[in-house]
Design an enzyme around this catalytic site. Structure first.
Site, PDB file in Angstrom:
ATOM      1  N   TYR A  33     -23.639 -53.587 -29.794  1.00 17.97           N
ATOM      2  CA  TYR A  33     -22.166 -53.195 -29.085  1.00 17.97           C
ATOM      3  C   TYR A  33     -21.929 -51.832 -29.468  1.00 17.97           C
ATOM      4  CZ  TYR A  33     -19.520 -53.369 -33.404  1.00 17.97           C
ATOM      5  OH  TYR A  33     -19.045 -53.289 -34.806  1.00 17.97           O
ATOM      6  N   ARG A  52     -27.322 -43.976 -30.040  1.00 17.48           N
ATOM      7  CA  ARG A  52     -27.173 -45.262 -30.970  1.00 17.48           C
ATOM      8  C   ARG A  52     -27.426 -46.383 -30.387  1.00 17.48           C
ATOM      9  NH1 ARG A  52     -22.233 -45.689 -34.938  1.00 17.48           N
ATOM     10  NH2 ARG A  52     -20.908 -46.287 -33.109  1.00 17.48           N
ATOM     11  N   ARG A 100     -31.110 -72.595 -25.154  1.00 17.14           N
ATOM     12  CA  ARG A 100     -30.851 -72.323 -26.481  1.00 17.14           C
ATOM     13  C   ARG A 100     -32.199 -72.616 -27.103  1.00 17.14           C
ATOM     14  NH1 ARG A 100     -29.939 -73.915 -31.703  1.00 17.14           N
ATOM     15  NH2 ARG A 100     -28.812 -72.362 -32.998  1.00 17.14           N
ATOM     16  N   HIS A 102     -34.422 -70.250 -30.515  1.00 13.81           N
ATOM     17  CA  HIS A 102     -34.201 -69.124 -31.102  1.00 13.81           C
ATOM     18  C   HIS A 102     -35.106 -67.853 -30.746  1.00 13.81           C
ATOM     19  CE1 HIS A 102     -32.394 -71.723 -34.150  1.00 13.81           C
ATOM     20  NE2 HIS A 102     -32.141 -70.775 -34.957  1.00 13.81           N
ATOM     21  N   LEU A 204     -23.901 -48.661 -41.453  1.00 12.58           N
ATOM     22  CA  LEU A 204     -23.887 -47.947 -40.243  1.00 12.58           C
ATOM     23  C   LEU A 204     -23.915 -46.746 -40.140  1.00 12.58           C
ATOM     24  CD1 LEU A 204     -23.997 -49.427 -36.926  1.00 12.58           C
ATOM     25  CD2 LEU A 204     -21.449 -48.235 -37.224  1.00 12.58           C
TER      26      LEU A 204
HETATM   27  C1  LIG Z   1     -19.562 -51.547 -40.461  1.00 11.40           C
HETATM   28  C2  LIG Z   1     -19.295 -50.171 -39.883  1.00 11.40           C
HETATM   29  N1  LIG Z   1     -19.528 -48.944 -40.359  1.00 11.40           N
HETATM   30  C3  LIG Z   1     -19.086 -47.898 -40.106  1.00 11.40           C
HETATM   31  C4  LIG Z   1     -18.409 -47.580 -38.816  1.00 11.40           C
HETATM   32  C5  LIG Z   1     -18.172 -46.458 -38.197  1.00 11.40           C
HETATM   33  O1  LIG Z   1     -18.882 -45.982 -37.227  1.00 11.40           O
HETATM   34  P1  LIG Z   1     -18.251 -45.014 -35.926  1.00 11.40           P
HETATM   35  O2  LIG Z   1     -17.950 -43.540 -36.800  1.00 11.40           O
HETATM   36  O3  LIG Z   1     -19.484 -44.934 -35.051  1.00 11.40           O
HETATM   37  O4  LIG Z   1     -17.209 -45.666 -35.291  1.00 11.40           O
HETATM   38  C6  LIG Z   1     -18.181 -48.801 -38.066  1.00 11.40           C
HETATM   39  C7  LIG Z   1     -17.555 -48.967 -36.799  1.00 11.40           C
HETATM   40  O5  LIG Z   1     -17.274 -49.768 -36.340  1.00 11.40           O
HETATM   41  C8  LIG Z   1     -18.541 -49.947 -38.554  1.00 11.40           C
HETATM   42  O6  LIG Z   1     -18.470 -51.188 -38.043  1.00 11.40           O
END
Ligand SMILES: Cc1ncc(COP(=O)(O)O)c(C=O)c1O
Length: 287
Positions: A33, A52, A100, A102, A204
């Site tokens: 997402y 991304r 379903r 895996h 992330l």
């Molecule tokens: C776990 C996590 N870290 C960091 C971020 C920040 O990412 P962004 O700056 O792309 O929103 C998010 C955004 O949802 C997130 O879920």
């Protein structure tokens, strides 16, 4: 104006927006997402979000044939149909609907859904003055949190602890190391340098994080991308967090302990101003 959503090529009433019960996103969190900020009707950082998204799809081997141009048009059409100048758009792409099992299905087209929700960005500007509080929680997430999947239970449970403690965010700890927030990236400031966890499999790679690194570089603010500990955070001069929907928010307390003098610090404020100037440059939005 009724609230509208997008489901596999169709714009439908939000209340009637459905996926099949055997959508793999529901059964396996087999879905990625994105959340993008829309200010003044314009999507902030659309290109980095798209890059991304495509990278995450590739990491999971989800094959999605829609090109960037038509997809951008669909997203903009949904935003326009909802009629909010300031909103966030949520985009989710799952591996599709299949009996379903895996292992990946042989031939299931991805399920693509998008929703739009009005958002008060002016509140974020006001929070630059007040700051927010965070609490810490153990990082219980899986080993590839660099992929933005809908498998967010570790994040959800940590955020709930923060909410119940009256805090804005939970910072996730791996031993003593602060990885990131449950939905934000984490930063501290010490001796004039800003410090944030490096990219890799433990965080992330936030789009706001990237913008802040670039803006800091342009403003000749020194940056260290390295892990930092909770003890360092508690002894920091300043702290802040970043995300698409938080933009940049000063962290004034961690687990009930003041950061610095308990007020947003000068480097945090400066970076906040630079980030909002970038928002204005891209979208024309002003508080
Ligand atoms: C776990 C996590 N870290 C960091 C971020 C920040 O990412 P962004 O700056 O792309 O929103 C998010 C955004 O949802 C997130 O879920």
């Amino acid at each position: 104006m009724p609230q509208l959503a997008y489901v596999n090529g169709h714009i439908v009433h939000h209340a009637a927006a459905m996926l099949h019960v055997e959508d793999r996103g529901t059964q396996f969190a087999d879905a990625v997402y994105e959340v993008c900020a829309v200010l003044n009707g314009r999507i902030l950082d659309w290109q980095p979000h798209l890059v991304r998204l495509r990278r995450n799809l590739a990491e999971l081997g989800i094959v999605w044939s829609m090109a960037d141009g038509p997809f951008g048009l669909q997203a903009r059409r949904l935003i326009a149909a909802n009629g909010h100048a300031d909103c966030i758009i949520y985009i989710q792409i799952s591996r599709g609907t299949a009996r379903r099992d895996h292992a990946f299905p042989d031939a299931a087209p991805p399920n693509v859904v998008m929703t739009v929700r009005r958002f008060d960005f002016a509140q974020r500007v006001r929070q630059l003055d007040t700051g927010i509080k965070v609490v810490t929680q153990p990082d219980t997430r899986w080993g590839r949190v660099d992929i933005k999947t809908t498998g967010l239970l570790g994040n959800v449970l940590a955020k709930q602890v923060a909410r119940e403690a009256g805090a804005f965010e939970a910072w996730l700890l791996d031993g003593e190391t602060v990885r990131e927030g449950s939905s934000t990236n984490a930063w501290i400031v010490k001796g004039g340098r800003i410090i944030t966890h490096p990219t890799g499999t433990h965080i992330l790679p936030g789009i706001a994080r990237d913008s802040i690194l670039r803006l800091a570089g342009e403003a000749q603010i020194l940056v260290e991308e390295r892990p930092f500990t909770l003890a360092e955070a508690l002894a920091a001069d300043e702290a802040f967090l970043s995300s698409t929907t938080s933009l940049l928010l000063p962290v004034v307390a961690i687990d009930g302990e003041k950061v610095g003098d308990g007020r947003p610090g000068p480097i945090t404020r400066r970076l906040g101003e630079l980030l909002w100037a970038e928002v204005a440059r891209q979208t024309g939005w002003r508080a």
